[in-house]
Design a protein around this motif. Structure first.
Motif, mmCIF file in Angstrom:
data_model
loop_
_atom_site.group_PDB
_atom_site.id
_atom_site.type_symbol
_atom_site.label_atom_id
_atom_site.label_comp_id
_atom_site.label_asym_id
_atom_site.label_seq_id
_atom_site.Cartn_x
_atom_site.Cartn_y
_atom_site.Cartn_z
ATOM 1 N N THR A 102 0.842 -1.192 0.000
ATOM 2 C CA THR A 102 0.000 0.000 0.000
ATOM 3 C C THR A 102 0.881 1.247 0.000
ATOM 4 O OG1 THR A 102 -0.079 0.252 2.383
ATOM 5 C CG2 THR A 102 -1.746 -1.171 1.412
ATOM 6 N N LYS A 141 -4.399 2.223 -1.101
ATOM 7 C CA LYS A 141 -4.345 1.579 -2.422
ATOM 8 C C LYS A 141 -2.963 0.979 -2.674
ATOM 9 C CE LYS A 141 -7.574 3.388 -5.763
ATOM 10 N NZ LYS A 141 -7.624 4.080 -7.049
ATOM 11 N N GLU A 145 -1.070 0.660 -8.759
ATOM 12 C CA GLU A 145 -2.276 1.009 -9.514
ATOM 13 C C GLU A 145 -2.299 2.483 -9.880
ATOM 14 O OE1 GLU A 145 -5.660 0.106 -7.105
ATOM 15 O OE2 GLU A 145 -4.970 -1.921 -6.722
#
Lengths: 294, 276
Positions: A102, A141, A145
């Motif tokens: 993350t 996240k 990504e």
């Protein structure tokens, strides 16, 4: 003010004793004062990147000394890790160093290595993320990504979160679109203003550096060409252009005007200042003409 | 730093050795290795050594480079030498604390150490003077007959070329990532074994990610240029052999014969000794 970074006759040679031998940094003596925002420019192979890697002890100089905050970093008993927390370096294309699951964890890697507790780490991550314009929703996240510009911010935040006394960024805007460049530069400036720490910004682009820096270091063939305030550096715009570096367009315009015999100042490097200078010039011309008429 | 490794490195030049056909260079290196392993005597080894020194002299590279390529293998040489020293029978010459070193052990140890050093140096001449790409071209050309038995020679050599091509890139990349993580306080060379293994994660993951990215880009670039394997593919630089290549190979074979003759000479002398 005291010098936070000082180098004495710093020299570094790559691959000594082989046909590839190359002196990348040659006898550099430098003093950077606490709290400055220094722009470092020089074309590819001028030794910028090699120089900055000396400042946190990643490279051991072939000869010469590196003194950070009054401490010779290659003296016996100095823990280089402490130096690295004091002098944070963001490398070129830093997004390639991202590895965590993350965004939060990746930014936290540096602070965790410093031995801070969970709470402090969390605080620092959130604070830095906000400063560099990362939405708090992004923190959970996966960094893989994100878009290129956001990845870049995550990587920069990873070093900023260690709150180093000196932050060095190697071409932080390389490969970003103009909007992204502008934003990242603005965020770096904001960081400098808020933290009051010393910031070294390596760049190809004079234009980027000229607007923000309190001082500019120009490197050429591994040596310091000059280290001075922007107006003094741009007084030598012609020499810098000869070295193959691009000077700001507006500086070029003024240097051409001077070549045409117009007596106008040569230390112009922002459009705003150029406007002021031209107005002043016209005003002085106007009054001179009036004097002549009378 | 990892960048300082010279083994397997190519140093561009334009000497006689640089210009030799790489296929012949591989052949000559093979002959040189035969010399080393067929030599039974110091004289034979000496001839091989002279052969090496002359050919290295012809490359025009500084002798310092050789010492650098030997340095990393010194521990291996010493270790093997050390073991040999104590486990070979013969006439005892040194006795310390019940440890016996025989004359034969000394002889064999010295012999073996020289042989290993020459082996490393000799193969270094090949890699120092031949670029990896040319080397794989030569291997492809040497292996071409295997095409008859449906062995994928071209694919193999393409894989080797790509692998060799990316070694320096990946070394550089590793170096960069290591620097970046060290700058964030990673400890790579201290701590317990488990900690050190854990410290590798921040280096391996970015390295894998970038390798996959590079592989994808390369595949795309090859596709864009209509790469379709080895069938009917021609080369920009074709290998060609000339008179000097044949001469060089012949000389090395002659030296090999010399070494073998010296061996036979030794046998007959020994024979004479025992009969007397």
């Amino acid at each position: 003010m005291s010098a936070i970074i000082r180098t004495e006759n710093l020299t570094y040679t790559y691959s000594p004793d082989t046909p590839f031998e190359k002196t990348a940094v040659n006898d550099v003596c430098l003093e950077v004062e606490d709290g400055e925002l220094v722009g470092i420019i020089g074309h590819t192979g001028s030794g910028k990147s090699t120089l900055i890697q000396h400042l946190n002890g990643l490279i051991r100089p072939t000869s010469g000394r590196v003194i950070i905050d009054g401490q010779d970093i290659w003296e016996k008993g100095v823990n280089l890790r402490d130096i690295r927390f004091k002098v944070g370096i963001v490398f070129q294309y830093p997004e390639y160093q991202i590895f965590e699951e993350t965004v939060f964890k990746d930014i936290a890697y540096g602070p965790k290595n410093m031995g801070l507790d969970e709470k402090q780490v969390g605080e620092r991550v959130r604070e830095t993320a906000a400063l560099i314009g990362l939405d708090s929703a992004l923190l959970e996240k996966s960094p893989f990504e994100l878009s290129g510009g956001q990845k870049r911010r995550v990587a920069i935040a990873g070093v900023m979160a260690m709150r180093p006394k000196v932050l060095i960024l190697d071409e932080p805007t390389a490969g970003l679109d103009p909007g992204g460049r502008e934003q990242v530069l603005e965020e770096i400036r904001e960081y400098h203003r808020r933290s009051g720490s010393t910031v070294l910004l390596v760049s190809h682009s004079m234009e980027d550096v000229a607007r923000f820096a309190t001082k500019i270091l120009v490197m050429n063939h591994g040596s310091v060409f000059c280290y001075d305030t922007p107006p003094n550096v741009f007084m030598r715009a012609d020499e810098i252009a000869e070295m193959g570096l691009s000077v700001p367009q507006i500086t070029r315009v003024f240097s051409l005007l001077r070549k045409k015999g117009i007596d106008i100042r040569g230390d112009v490097y922002t459009v705003d200042f150029a406007l002021k200078t031209i107005n002043e010039y016209i005003a002085s011309k106007g009054s001179a003409r009036e004097d002549g008429h009378d | 730093m990892i960048k300082d490794i010279t083994i397997g490195q190519y140093f561009p030049g334009n000497s006689f050795v640089h210009r030799l056909d790489p296929r012949f260079k591989i052949g000559i290196t093979a002959v040189f290795i035969c010399m080393l392993f067929s030599a039974d005597t110091f004289a034979g080894l000496g001839v091989a050594a002279v052969f090496f020194i002359i050919s290295y002299g012809l490359t025009g590279l500084p002798y310092k480079l050789m010492t650098r390529s030997i340095k990393p293998i010194i521990p291996i040489i010493i270790f093997t030498g050390f073991i040999n020293l104590f486990f070979i029978d013969g006439v005892p010459v040194i006795k310390i604390f019940g440890i016996i070193i025989t004359d034969e052990a000394l002889r064999v140890t010295a012999f073996m150490m020289i042989r290993i050093i020459l082996l490393i140096c000799g193969s270094s001449v090949l890699t120092y003077t031949t670029s990896p790409i040319v080397l794989t071209d030569a291997i492809e050309s040497i292996l071409r007959p295997l095409n008859k038995v449906h062995f994928p020679v071209h694919e193999l050599s393409m894989m080797m070329t790509i692998a060799l091509r990316f070694i320096p890139t990946l070394i550089e990349e590793t170096d960069k990532i290591m620097s970046a993580q060290k700058a964030r306080g990673a400890e790579l060379d201290s701590g317990s074994f488990m900690n050190r293994a854990k410290a590798l994660i921040p280096i391996l993951i970015p390295l894998f990610v970038s390798s996959f990215r590079r592989a994808e880009e390369l595949a795309l670039a090859m596709e864009c240029r209509c790469y379709r394997g080895g069938e009917g593919r021609t080369k920009l630089k074709t290998l060609s052999s000339g008179l000097s290549d044949y001469i060089a190979l012949s000389v090395s074979i002659l030296v090999l014969c010399g070494v073998i003759i010296i061996n036979m000479g030794k046998v007959s002398i020994l024979h004479a000794y025992t009969t007397i």
